[in-house]
Design a protein around this motif. Structure first.
Motif, PDB file in Angstrom:
ATOM      1  N   VAL A 149       1.059  -1.129   0.117  1.00  0.00           N
ATOM      2  CA  VAL A 149       0.067   0.116  -0.198  1.00  0.00           C
ATOM      3  C   VAL A 149       0.843   1.326   0.149  1.00  0.00           C
ATOM      4  O   VAL A 149       1.702   1.241   0.691  1.00  0.00           O
ATOM      5  CB  VAL A 149      -0.790   0.077   1.282  1.00  0.00           C
ATOM      6  N   VAL A 150       0.469   2.237  -0.988  1.00  0.00           N
ATOM      7  CA  VAL A 150       1.378   3.528  -0.848  1.00  0.00           C
ATOM      8  C   VAL A 150       0.013   4.521  -0.194  1.00  0.00           C
ATOM      9  O   VAL A 150      -0.999   4.645  -0.348  1.00  0.00           O
ATOM     10  CB  VAL A 150       1.484   3.751  -2.266  1.00  0.00           C
ATOM     11  N   VAL A 151       0.671   5.288   0.942  1.00  0.00           N
ATOM     12  CA  VAL A 151      -0.161   6.363   1.532  1.00  0.00           C
ATOM     13  C   VAL A 151       0.538   7.744   1.256  1.00  0.00           C
ATOM     14  O   VAL A 151       1.699   7.854   1.353  1.00  0.00           O
ATOM     15  CB  VAL A 151      -0.040   6.116   2.963  1.00  0.00           C
ATOM     16  N   GLU A 152      -0.283   8.674   0.635  1.00  0.00           N
ATOM     17  CA  GLU A 152       0.252   9.967  -0.005  1.00  0.00           C
ATOM     18  C   GLU A 152      -0.415  11.053   0.827  1.00  0.00           C
ATOM     19  O   GLU A 152      -1.625  10.860   1.070  1.00  0.00           O
ATOM     20  CB  GLU A 152      -0.078  10.088  -1.364  1.00  0.00           C
ATOM     21  N   ALA A 153       0.556  12.079   1.180  1.00  0.00           N
ATOM     22  CA  ALA A 153      -0.122  13.251   1.856  1.00  0.00           C
ATOM     23  C   ALA A 153      -1.005  13.920   0.673  1.00  0.00           C
ATOM     24  O   ALA A 153      -0.631  13.927  -0.461  1.00  0.00           O
ATOM     25  CB  ALA A 153       1.081  14.187   2.108  1.00  0.00           C
ATOM     26  N   ALA A 154      -2.234  14.424   1.210  1.00  0.00           N
ATOM     27  CA  ALA A 154      -2.995  15.367   0.393  1.00  0.00           C
ATOM     28  C   ALA A 154      -2.385  16.519  -0.092  1.00  0.00           C
ATOM     29  O   ALA A 154      -1.758  17.338   0.523  1.00  0.00           O
ATOM     30  CB  ALA A 154      -4.425  15.489   0.925  1.00  0.00           C
ATOM     31  N   ILE A 155      -2.408  16.665  -1.382  1.00  0.00           N
ATOM     32  CA  ILE A 155      -1.866  18.021  -2.118  1.00  0.00           C
ATOM     33  C   ILE A 155      -3.156  18.946  -2.507  1.00  0.00           C
ATOM     34  O   ILE A 155      -3.961  18.591  -3.022  1.00  0.00           O
ATOM     35  CB  ILE A 155      -1.176  17.494  -3.534  1.00  0.00           C
ATOM     36  N   THR A 156      -2.933  20.012  -2.073  1.00  0.00           N
ATOM     37  CA  THR A 156      -3.870  21.103  -2.105  1.00  0.00           C
ATOM     38  C   THR A 156      -3.567  21.955  -3.378  1.00  0.00           C
ATOM     39  O   THR A 156      -2.625  22.491  -3.587  1.00  0.00           O
ATOM     40  CB  THR A 156      -4.081  22.054  -0.751  1.00  0.00           C
ATOM     41  N   GLY A 157      -4.608  21.837  -4.290  1.00  0.00           N
ATOM     42  CA  GLY A 157      -4.339  22.327  -5.655  1.00  0.00           C
ATOM     43  C   GLY A 157      -5.212  21.452  -6.519  1.00  0.00           C
ATOM     44  O   GLY A 157      -6.241  21.242  -6.340  1.00  0.00           O
ATOM     45  N   ARG A 158      -4.702  21.638  -8.036  1.00  0.00           N
ATOM     46  CA  ARG A 158      -5.597  21.234  -9.285  1.00  0.00           C
ATOM     47  C   ARG A 158      -4.727  20.090  -9.760  1.00  0.00           C
ATOM     48  O   ARG A 158      -3.526  20.088  -9.800  1.00  0.00           O
ATOM     49  CB  ARG A 158      -5.595  22.327 -10.088  1.00  0.00           C
ATOM     50  N   GLU A 159      -5.484  19.327 -10.462  1.00  0.00           N
ATOM     51  CA  GLU A 159      -4.987  17.948 -10.915  1.00  0.00           C
ATOM     52  C   GLU A 159      -4.858  18.377 -12.663  1.00  0.00           C
ATOM     53  O   GLU A 159      -6.016  18.639 -13.161  1.00  0.00           O
ATOM     54  CB  GLU A 159      -5.845  16.607 -10.753  1.00  0.00           C
ATOM     55  N   ILE A 160      -3.594  18.535 -13.072  1.00  0.00           N
ATOM     56  CA  ILE A 160      -3.308  18.541 -14.393  1.00  0.00           C
ATOM     57  C   ILE A 160      -2.620  17.475 -15.088  1.00  0.00           C
ATOM     58  O   ILE A 160      -1.601  17.134 -14.492  1.00  0.00           O
ATOM     59  CB  ILE A 160      -2.581  19.965 -14.518  1.00  0.00           C
ATOM     60  N   GLU A 161      -3.321  17.294 -16.021  1.00  0.00           N
ATOM     61  CA  GLU A 161      -2.599  15.912 -16.925  1.00  0.00           C
ATOM     62  C   GLU A 161      -2.136  16.362 -18.198  1.00  0.00           C
ATOM     63  O   GLU A 161      -2.433  17.240 -18.764  1.00  0.00           O
ATOM     64  CB  GLU A 161      -3.847  15.113 -17.118  1.00  0.00           C
ATOM     65  N   CYS A 162      -1.149  15.306 -18.755  1.00  0.00           N
ATOM     66  CA  CYS A 162      -0.692  15.557 -19.830  1.00  0.00           C
ATOM     67  C   CYS A 162      -0.455  14.454 -20.630  1.00  0.00           C
ATOM     68  O   CYS A 162      -0.071  13.495 -19.889  1.00  0.00           O
ATOM     69  CB  CYS A 162       0.639  16.362 -19.797  1.00  0.00           C
ATOM     70  N   ALA A 163      -0.828  14.294 -22.038  1.00  0.00           N
ATOM     71  CA  ALA A 163      -0.563  13.017 -22.605  1.00  0.00           C
ATOM     72  C   ALA A 163       0.542  13.008 -23.292  1.00  0.00           C
ATOM     73  O   ALA A 163       1.231  13.919 -23.921  1.00  0.00           O
ATOM     74  CB  ALA A 163      -1.611  12.833 -23.850  1.00  0.00           C
ATOM     75  N   VAL A 164       1.345  11.938 -23.528  1.00  0.00           N
ATOM     76  CA  VAL A 164       2.641  11.687 -24.046  1.00  0.00           C
ATOM     77  C   VAL A 164       2.742  10.680 -25.090  1.00  0.00           C
ATOM     78  O   VAL A 164       2.319   9.617 -24.744  1.00  0.00           O
ATOM     79  CB  VAL A 164       3.930  11.423 -23.079  1.00  0.00           C
ATOM     80  N   LEU A 165       3.466  10.978 -26.300  1.00  0.00           N
ATOM     81  CA  LEU A 165       3.538  10.123 -27.286  1.00  0.00           C
ATOM     82  C   LEU A 165       4.992   9.807 -27.623  1.00  0.00           C
ATOM     83  O   LEU A 165       5.970  10.834 -27.468  1.00  0.00           O
ATOM     84  CB  LEU A 165       2.880  10.350 -28.641  1.00  0.00           C
TER      85      LEU A 165
END
Length: 395
Positions: A250-266
């Motif tokens: 299991v991985v436990v991550e601290a919550a990040i306050t902000g926006r989720e921005i994604e990018c596609a890579v080829l």
């Protein structure tokens, strides 16, 4: 396409000197693409939905298609070439069912023919395959296992190789690689199966040290399976047990306050650098604590997917730079989607990479490329072309 039709269309792929397959030369026939989907993981239905989208959109004038489903118990079967049968809806969960006849891939570098075996019947050859499009999500498919199988068979396939697939599936080692390459990531803790069973209190203390809220995730699962947002210390243990139903690590991550921005890579052609799309943003409505399975696949009205994302130009540039860097850090090939956080204090952090991202027509990966000028059908063609160009074996 019937088995007889597939047999008639079979033929040896044109393999020029050095083991390369010509991008356009297949002895006068169209390249044959085996679409492999389903699988043993909890993301079986998502994989079926992805395959439905690809089967519907792939250019049939350019490619011959062989749909191969993998049942939940791991049996490979010749699936119906019927996208509607495998679409995922709120009222219907698609599934690949076992069959008396199963498909076998070769384990030899001297042939690329698929064979159907059925008890009491002579083997039936389906013919050669030029490239496999592996659309399995999660363990036993996206994690390097299928990729290793295809490497043993010397068959070209779309997407990353064994190591990149395995590291990209494991959120723990993914973060280790990113940190080793100097990429910015958020605070996290890892709970192995042995650590949890040996000293549960110590594991809980290590996670609590990250502060609350926390996100608790199976280390090697996707599609938000088994993920919980934990607001209070008293809920942490139960959330870890939920994650462990999918993965003992299991991985436990601290919550990040902000926006989720994604990018596609080829992947780039030849010596070209990886190509990045316009960046996109995922915004989940208040009735979901985060971008969970239901929001992703069953309640699209509860999610806003925006591309291009409304962020400053320098933020978009940084997300694209980090996406390409993450792609290269793991040694990815073909495609990947990189998810980042744009924090309230102006930083960009890499959250994770998906080496076989959601690929339905409504998924973020094809939508980001569509916003960048590459249609869904063109994107599939590009991925198959990249796989045909790539040599097999070590590279």
């Amino acid at each position: 396409m019937t088995s007889d039709e597939q047999h008639v269309q079979a033929g040896e792929p044109d393999r020029p000197e050095g083991g390369e397959t010509s991008r356009n030369g297949h002895r006068g026939r169209r390249p044959r693409v085996a679409i492999v989907f389903g699988g043993r993981s909890s993301e079986h239905a998502v994989s079926c939905a992805t395959a439905a989208g690809v089967m519907r959109a792939i250019d049939r004038d350019k490619y011959d298609v062989v749909p191969i489903g993998v049942s939940r118990d791991g049996q490979w079967v010749l699936a119906a070439d019927d996208p509607a049968r495998f679409e995922l809806t709120a009222g219907r969960t698609p599934e690949v069912l076992p069959d008396e006849a199963h498909v076998v891939l070769p384990l030899s570098t001297r042939q690329t023919a698929l064979t159907v075996l059925e008890a009491g019947q002579p083997p039936t050859e389906l013919g050669n395959v030029d490239v496999v499009l592996p659309l399995l999500h999660g363990p036993f498919g996206e994690d390097g296992t299928l990729q290793g199988f295809l490497e043993l068979s010397d068959i070209r396939y779309v997407g990353s190789g064994v190591f990149a697939s395995a590291a990209g599936m494991d959120k723990h080692y993914m973060k280790v690689v990113f940190a080793g390459h100097g990429l910015p990531i958020g605070p996290y803790a890892v709970i192995t199966d042995r650590a949890w069973r040996a000293d549960r209190a110590a594991a809980l203390d290590a996670c609590a040290g990250l502060g609350f809220p926390l996100f608790v995730k199976p280390a090697r699962a996707g599609s938000s399976m088994g993920i919980s947002k934990v607001e209070e210390p008293g809920d942490l243990e139960a959330a870890i047990e939920v994650a462990r139903e999918h993965d003992p690590k299991v991985v436990v991550e601290a919550a990040i306050t902000g926006r989720e921005i994604e990018c596609a890579v080829l992947e780039g052609h030849g010596l070209e650098a990886p190509r990045t799309s316009q960046v996109g943003e995922v915004a989940v409505h208040d009735n979901h604590a985060f971008y969970d399975y239901e929001a992703k696949y069953l309640a699209e009205a509860d999610v806003d997917l925006t591309c291009p994302a409304d962020v400053p130009a320098h933020v978009s540039d940084e997300v694209r730079r980090l996406a390409a860097a993450a792609f290269e850090a793991l040694g990815c090939e073909g495609l990947a989607r990189v998810d980042c956080f744009y924090t309230d204090d102006g930083r960009v952090l890499v959250n994770e990479i998906n080496t076989m991202p959601g690929f339905t027509p409504h998924s973020m990966y094809p939508r980001m490329w569509a916003a960048s000028g590459l249609t869904y059908t063109e994107l599939i063609d590009e991925l198959v072309s990249l796989a045909l160009e790539r040599r097999t074996g070590l590279r």
